[in-house]
Design a protein around this motif. Structure first.
Motif, short mmCIF file in Angstrom:
data_model
loop_
_atom_site.label_atom_id
_atom_site.label_comp_id
_atom_site.label_asym_id
_atom_site.label_seq_id
_atom_site.Cartn_x
_atom_site.Cartn_y
_atom_site.Cartn_z
N ALA A 25 0.83 -1.21 0.00
CA ALA A 25 0.00 0.00 0.00
C ALA A 25 0.86 1.26 0.00
O ALA A 25 0.54 2.25 -0.67
CB ALA A 25 -0.93 -0.01 1.20
N SER A 50 -1.97 -2.36 -5.54
CA SER A 50 -3.23 -2.52 -4.84
C SER A 50 -3.61 -4.00 -4.74
O SER A 50 -4.08 -4.47 -3.69
CB SER A 50 -4.34 -1.75 -5.57
OG SER A 50 -5.60 -2.08 -5.05
N SER A 92 -1.54 -5.68 -2.10
CA SER A 92 -2.03 -5.28 -0.79
C SER A 92 -3.33 -6.00 -0.43
O SER A 92 -3.48 -6.50 0.69
CB SER A 92 -2.24 -3.76 -0.76
OG SER A 92 -2.70 -3.34 0.51
N GLN A 93 -4.26 -6.08 -1.37
CA GLN A 93 -5.53 -6.75 -1.09
C GLN A 93 -5.35 -8.25 -0.87
O GLN A 93 -6.04 -8.85 -0.05
CB GLN A 93 -6.51 -6.51 -2.24
CG GLN A 93 -6.93 -5.07 -2.42
CD GLN A 93 -7.54 -4.48 -1.16
OE1 GLN A 93 -8.50 -5.02 -0.61
NE2 GLN A 93 -6.97 -3.38 -0.68
N HIS A 109 -13.20 -8.85 -4.30
CA HIS A 109 -12.02 -8.27 -4.94
C HIS A 109 -12.01 -8.59 -6.43
O HIS A 109 -11.60 -7.75 -7.25
CB HIS A 109 -10.75 -8.81 -4.27
CG HIS A 109 -9.49 -8.34 -4.91
ND1 HIS A 109 -8.79 -9.09 -5.83
CD2 HIS A 109 -8.79 -7.18 -4.77
CE1 HIS A 109 -7.71 -8.43 -6.21
NE2 HIS A 109 -7.69 -7.27 -5.60
N LYS A 159 -11.73 -5.31 -8.60
CA LYS A 159 -10.40 -5.17 -9.19
C LYS A 159 -10.44 -5.46 -10.68
O LYS A 159 -9.72 -4.81 -11.46
CB LYS A 159 -9.42 -6.11 -8.48
CG LYS A 159 -7.97 -5.96 -8.94
CD LYS A 159 -7.47 -4.53 -8.88
CE LYS A 159 -7.46 -3.92 -7.51
NZ LYS A 159 -6.51 -4.51 -6.59
N SER A 177 -12.19 0.93 -1.30
CA SER A 177 -11.84 1.81 -0.18
C SER A 177 -12.59 1.46 1.09
O SER A 177 -12.26 1.98 2.17
CB SER A 177 -12.12 3.28 -0.56
OG SER A 177 -11.35 3.65 -1.68
N LYS A 221 -13.88 -6.46 3.69
CA LYS A 221 -12.71 -5.95 4.39
C LYS A 221 -13.01 -5.73 5.87
O LYS A 221 -12.16 -6.02 6.73
CB LYS A 221 -12.24 -4.64 3.74
CG LYS A 221 -10.92 -4.11 4.31
CD LYS A 221 -10.50 -2.82 3.66
CE LYS A 221 -10.12 -3.02 2.22
NZ LYS A 221 -9.57 -1.78 1.60
N THR A 264 -5.00 2.54 1.20
CA THR A 264 -5.75 2.10 0.03
C THR A 264 -6.72 3.18 -0.44
O THR A 264 -6.79 3.50 -1.63
CB THR A 264 -6.54 0.81 0.34
OG1 THR A 264 -5.62 -0.23 0.71
CG2 THR A 264 -7.35 0.36 -0.87
#
Length: 664
Positions: free
Chosen positions: A303, A319, A322-323, A346, A350, A405, A416, A447
C-alpha cells in the motif's frame, strides 16, 4: 447430479485448441474472439447449473467427487483424474468463469488490430482452463497440474509482446519466482504424503481422504514444516512477501491479462489452496501466525508503494498485492470464509478497475496516435478531466474505487470489515490481535488514499494530455463498456451476500454456504485458541465506525492534495525527497534481490560457463579432437595417391611377412 462438471474445463480447452491450431487461418477477429468468449461463457452456464443444483441440497449432500478416469495406481497409492464439487469449488468456478467471460468479451474490443489476436485468445482460454483444473482438482496432483498451468500461461501472456525486452524480462521474472514457490508446494506435498503413509499406511493425496484422516495429524511439528512449505508456494502464486516483485512487472502484458491474473485467476490460487487445506493449516499455530503476519506486512508494504506510483496500471498492481495481503491476514486468523469472501468481492471491483484503466489507456492511445504524439498513455500525469469524455468508464471506475476503499454499502466494505474485525477478535493470536488490526486499518487508509489519488489524477481537474489530442478522447465501444457496467454493478451490490451478522438486515449467506467446508478447521482451531472474553457488539460497532472514518480520512487527504490544492504533492516531495524517492523506487526491493540473489547467480553461472564448461567439458571434447587430428596428420602421409608407393608398400609388407616366417 454433478456429472457434467467435466464440461467446465473442457470448453475453454476446446477454445484453446481451435484458436491455437486454426486461428491464424481463420483471421476474422469476430470469429476468433467469439469462439474464445463463447467457450468460457458455456463453462459459466454449466457452473450456474451446478450452483442451482447445489442450492437445493442440504449441506451434508453438497460434496461430490467426479472421477474422470483412473490415473496413477501403484500399490497402495491411487490418484485419479477427478474433480471435487463442493461449496468452495463452486464459488471459485463461478468467479473464474463469470469474470473470465467478461474479460474475454472486453478483449475483443481492446485487442482489435493486434497481430497475434488469435494467439492471445488461445492463451486466455488455456489460462482459464488451467485455473478451473486447479480449483476443481480433488487431489493435490490434479491441483498441481492446474497450478503449473497458470504459471505457464502467465509467462505466455505477460510476455505476449515478446519483441519488447521489458515484456520478456517480466515474463521470465514471473516464471522463475513462481518456480521458487512451486518447489515449496512440492516439498509440502511430499512431506504430508510421507507422514500419512509411513505412520498410518495412508498413502493418499486426495483432499477428502486427507480431511477424513486429519484427526491423526499432530499439532505443530511435521505439520508446521509441511504447511510452511505450502505457504511458500502460496506466496509465489499470490505475490506475498518475499515473492511479490513479479506481479507489478506483470503489467507489461496487455491490460485484459492484468485483469485476469490479478482479479479472477492466478493470484487467488494461494488463498484458495490454504482454504482448501484449512483443516491441515489450523493444526499448526506457528504457521497460522506466520500467514497472518506476512499477510498484514504485505498489505501495508504494498500500500505504501502504491501511493507514489504514476503508472495507472502499477498503482492497481500494488493494490492487488495489498488486497491479497488482507486475504492472507484473514486466513492467518482463522477467518477462512471472510478470506474467500474478500477474494470474490475483490474479483469484482479489481477486474472492473483494471478493465477501466484499459479503457482509459485505449482512449489515450487513440488520441495520441491521431496527433502522432509519443507521450506515455499510462502515466496519470498526462491525464486529468477524463470523466467528461468517458462517463461510463468514470462511473464504473468510481464505484469500484469506493468499493475497494471500504465505504459502507459497497462490496469491499463488507468483506474488508469482516477481515479487520476477525483480526481484532480472533481467539488465536492473543495480544498480537491489536497489532494485526492496526496494520490492517492503516493499510486500508493508504488504500483509500492512493485509489482516490488515481481517480482524481485521471478523471478530475484539467486535462493534461497533449492539447492537440484532447478532441480525440472518447468513450470506449460497447464491447468494452458492457463488461465495465456488469462488474461495476457487482462491485456495488456483491457484498450483500456476506453481510456481517451484527448488521442483521440479511443473514450472512456466504458464511453459511461455506460452513460445511470450514467446519472441521474451526473445530481443530478452537483446540489451541485462547478462550478469553469475546469482544462485545459495542466494540465491533466502534471498530466498524473507526474503519470507515479511517477510509474517509484517506479520501479527504487525496482530495485535498489532488483536487483542492494541487501544489501540495510537489511541496511534499520537495520536503521529503528521500522518502519519496525510496517509496517511488519500491523500497529498492528489486535492487536488493538483484544484489543478493540475481547477480551472485549470474556470477556463478559465468564461473560454471568459463571455469567448468569451457575449460573442462569443452577442454575434454576439444582435447580428444586435437589428439585425433594430430595422429591423423601423421597417418595422412600414408595416403599419397601414387600407385607405385602403394605397390612398394605391398612388396615391403610381403618381404616383412616372409622374413618373419623364415627366421621365426
Amino acid at each position: 447430479m454433478f456429472d457434467n462438471v467435466w464440461l467446465i474445463p473442457l470448453f475453454p480447452l476446446i477454445g484453446f485448441i481451435i484458436n491455437g491450431l486454426f486461428g491464424k487461418k481463420i483471421k476474422n477477429e469476430a470469429v476468433i474472439g467469439g469462439i474464445g468468449t463463447l467457450m468460457i461463457f458455456l463453462s459459466f452456464l454449466v457452473s450456474c447449473g451446478i450452483l442451482m443444483q447445489m442450492i437445493g441440497l442440504p449441506p451434508e449432500q453438497r460434496v461430490f467427487e467426479k472421477v474422470l478416469f483412473p490415473w496413477i495406481h501403484s500399490g497402495n497409492f491411487k490418484a485419479d483424474m477427478a474433480f471435487l464439487v463442493d461449496p468452495l469449488s463452486v464459488i471459485m468456478i463461478m468467479v473464474v468463469t463469470g469474470v473470465g467471460s467478461l474479460i474475454h468479451l472486453y478483449s475483443i474490443g481492446y485487442m482489435h488490430g493486434e497481430e497475434g489476436f488469435y494467439r492471445f485468445f488461445a492463451y486466455l482460454n488455456l489460462f482459464c482452463m488451467s485455473m478451473l483444473l486447479l480449483v476443481l482438482g480433488s487431489n493435490m496432483l490434479v491441483m498441481f497440474i492446474g497450478w503449473e498451468g497458470v504459471g505457464l500461461c502467465s509467462y505466455l501472456l505477460i510476455g505476449y509482446y515478446f519483441h519488447k525486452k521489458s515484456a520478456g524480462d517480466a515474463a521470465k521474472k514471473a516464471f522463475v519466482m513462481n518456480r521458487v514457490g512451486d518447489f515449496g508446494f512440492l516439498i509440502g506435498l511430499f512431506t504430508l504424503y510421507w507422514w500419512f503413509g509411513s505412520n498410518h499406511n495412508i498413502w493418499t493425496v486426495n483432499f477428502m481422504e486427507i480431511k477424513a484422516a486429519s484427526h491423526l495429524l499432530p499439532y505443530g511439528g511435521v505439520v508446521t514444516f509441511a504447511t510452511l512449505c505450502f505457504f511458500v508456494g502460496a506466496t509465489g502464486k499470490s505475490a506475498q512477501i518475499p515473492l511479490f516483485t513479479w506481479l507489478p512487472d506483470a503489467m507489461e502484458g496487455p491490460t485484459p491479462v492484468s485483469a485476469l491474473i490479478h482479479a479472477a485467476t492466478m493470484v487467488t490460487a494461494g488463498v484458495y489452496m490454504i482454504g482448501r487445506m484449512s483443516f491441515v493449516f489450523v493444526k499448526s499455530p506457528e504457521t497460522m501466525m506466520v500467514i497472518a503476519v506476512v499477510g498484514a506486512a504485505t498489505a501495508i508494504f504494498a500500500a505504501t508503494i502504491g501511493t507514489a506510483q504514476n503508472d495507472i496500471k502499477r498503482v492497481l498492481a500494488y493494490s492487488t498485492v495489498s488486497q491479497l495481503g488482507f486475504m492472507f491476514l484473514a486466513m492467518g486468523v482463522g477467518a477462512f470464509s471472510a478470506g474467500i469472501f474478500h477474494l470474490m468481492t475483490h474479483a469484482f471491483f479489481k477486474a472492473c478497475l483494471f478493465l477501466g484503466s484499459g479503457s482509459v489507456i485505449h482512449s489515450m492511445h487513440h488520441a495520441l496516435h491521431k496527433v502522432h504524439a509519443h507521450d506515455d498513455a499510462q502515466d496519470m500525469r498526462n491525464m486529468g478531466g477524463l470523466r467528461k469524455a468517458m462517463p461510463i468508464t468514470f462511473i464504473t471506475f468510481l464505484v469500484s474505487t469506493i468499493a475497494i476503499s471500504g465505504i459502507p454499502g459497497f462490496s469491499g466494505f463488507f468483506s474488508k470489515d469482516e477481515i479487520l474485525w476477525m483480526a481484532f477478535a480472533n481467539p488465536y493470536h492473543g495480544n498480537l490481535n491489536i497489532v494485526l488490526w492496526g496494520i490492517g486499518a492503516i493499510a486500508a487508509c493508504f488504500t483509500a488514499f492512493y485509489m482516490f489519488r488515481l481517480v482524481f489524477m485521471t478523471f478530475f481537474g484539467e486535462c493534461r494530455i497533449n492539447p492537440k489530442a484532447k478532441s480525440y478522447l472518447h468513450e470506449s465501444p460497447l464491447v468494452i463498456t458492457i463488461p465495465l457496467m456488469v462488474l461495476g454493478t457487482l462491485a456495488a451490490v456483491g457484498g450483500y451476500l456476506g453481510m456481517p451478522k451484527i448488521l442483521g438486515m440479511l443473514p450472512n449467506y456466504f458464511e453459511h454456504w461455506l460452513d460445511p467446508v470450514f467446519e472441521l478447521a474451526n473445530e481443530y482451531g478452537s483446540k489451541y485458541a485462547h478462550h478469553g472474553a469475546h469482544p462485545s457488539h459495542a466494540i465491533e460497532w466502534g471498530l466498524m465506525g473507526l474503519s470507515v472514518v479511517i477510509a474517509l480520512v484517506g479520501i479527504a487527504i487525496a482530495f485535498t492534495m489532488y483536487v483542492k490544492n494541487t501544489e501540495l504533492p510537489g511541496k511534499f516531495v520537495a520536503t521529503f525527497p528521500t522518502l519519496h524517492r525510496v517509496v517511488y523506487n519500491k523500497w529498492y526491493v528489486d535492487e536488493l534481490y538483484d544484489y543478493v540473489f540475481v547477480n551472485p547467480c549470474k556470477s556463478f553461472g559465468q564461473f560454471l560457463w568459463k571455469g567448468f564448461d569451457v575449460l573442462v567439458i569443452d577442454g575434454i571434447v576439444n582435447g580428444v579432437a586435437n589428439v585425433v587430428m594430430g595422429f591423423s596428420g601423421i597417418f595422412r602421409y600414408l595416403q599419397s595417391g601414387y600407385i607405385y608407393n602403394y605397390a612398394f608398400s605391398m612388396v615391403l609388407g610381403v618381404v616383412v611377412m616372409l622374413g618373419y616366417f623364415i627366421f621365426k
